[in-house]
Design a protein around this motif. Structure first.
Motif, PDB file in Angstrom:
ATOM      1  N   GLN A  26       0.827  -1.206   0.000  1.00 39.29           N
ATOM      2  CA  GLN A  26       0.000   0.000   0.000  1.00 39.29           C
ATOM      3  C   GLN A  26       0.865   1.261   0.000  1.00 39.29           C
ATOM      4  O   GLN A  26       0.527   2.254  -0.664  1.00 39.29           O
ATOM      5  CB  GLN A  26      -0.933   0.004   1.215  1.00 39.29           C
ATOM      6  N   LEU A  27       1.978   1.240   0.712  1.00 39.08           N
ATOM      7  CA  LEU A  27       2.892   2.378   0.691  1.00 39.08           C
ATOM      8  C   LEU A  27       3.489   2.573  -0.702  1.00 39.08           C
ATOM      9  O   LEU A  27       3.620   3.710  -1.182  1.00 39.08           O
ATOM     10  CB  LEU A  27       4.002   2.194   1.726  1.00 39.08           C
ATOM     11  N   CYS A  28       3.845   1.486  -1.372  1.00 33.99           N
ATOM     12  CA  CYS A  28       4.376   1.574  -2.739  1.00 33.99           C
ATOM     13  C   CYS A  28       3.317   2.119  -3.695  1.00 33.99           C
ATOM     14  O   CYS A  28       3.626   2.928  -4.576  1.00 33.99           O
ATOM     15  CB  CYS A  28       4.863   0.213  -3.217  1.00 33.99           C
ATOM     16  N   ALA A  29       2.073   1.684  -3.532  1.00 32.75           N
ATOM     17  CA  ALA A  29       0.998   2.192  -4.380  1.00 32.75           C
ATOM     18  C   ALA A  29       0.771   3.679  -4.135  1.00 32.75           C
ATOM     19  O   ALA A  29       0.544   4.447  -5.080  1.00 32.75           O
ATOM     20  CB  ALA A  29      -0.284   1.407  -4.124  1.00 32.75           C
ATOM     21  N   ALA A  30       0.829   4.118  -2.891  1.00 33.10           N
ATOM     22  CA  ALA A  30       0.664   5.539  -2.586  1.00 33.10           C
ATOM     23  C   ALA A  30       1.789   6.356  -3.205  1.00 33.10           C
ATOM     24  O   ALA A  30       1.548   7.439  -3.756  1.00 33.10           O
ATOM     25  CB  ALA A  30       0.630   5.754  -1.073  1.00 33.10           C
TER      26      ALA A  30
END
Length: 162
Positions: A26-30
């Motif tokens: 999720q951090l990578c997607a953000a």
């Protein structure tokens, strides 16, 4: 009173690893939506904020899944739940809370999702994966929970997959 099953449930390493990997995804997607490709995604700031919020919730679950539980099921069907607050503590507290099994309990071959309620009406959801217990203890707890769910009359049935 003799105990039919007494199981010490450690936090699942697999569940904690899955939560951490999900939070990192999720951090990578953000980062990808908010920094690298904001012009290609409609509403990029809102999407990035959603991904960050999801990552924070997952990290909170990862950090909070460190309590060891002990479930005691007596031969008469009474259940007691004891929660150990710190991983480093040697012994669990000697007093447990009397709990009842709720109808939303799931019994699967690889997972027990126990929905419990104490006398105050507080609900506890306790996931028990196979790596949380020794194989013999997991089988014994699964059989005891399955027997308890069939013995008591319930408004909604407990879901059991054999």
């Amino acid at each position: 009173m003799s105990l039919a099953v007494s199981a010490r449930i450690a936090p699942s390493r697999r569940l904690r690893t899955a939560l951490l990997l999900f939070a990192l995804a999720q951090l990578c997607a953000a980062f990808a939506v908010g920094i690298l490709l904001p012009e290609r995604v409609a509403g990029a700031p809102f999407c990035a904020a959603f991904f960050l919020l999801t990552a924070l919730c997952s990290l909170r679950g990862w950090a909070g899944a460190t309590k060891t539980h002990r479930i005691d099921v007596s031969g008469t069907g009474a259940m007691h739940l004891t929660v150990q607050q710190e991983m480093g503590a040697d012994a669990l507290a000697s007093t447990g809370t009397a709990v009842t099994l709720l109808p939303a309990t799931l019994i699967w071959p690889s997972l027990l999702l126990l929905h419990l309620a104490d006398a105050d009406g507080t609900r506890h959801v306790l996931p028990v994966l196979r790596d949380s217990l020794a194989p013999a203890e997991y089988r014994a707890l699964r059989v005891a929970i399955g027997t308890l769910s069939r013995c008591h009359e319930r408004t909604a049935p407990t879901t059991e997959i054999l």
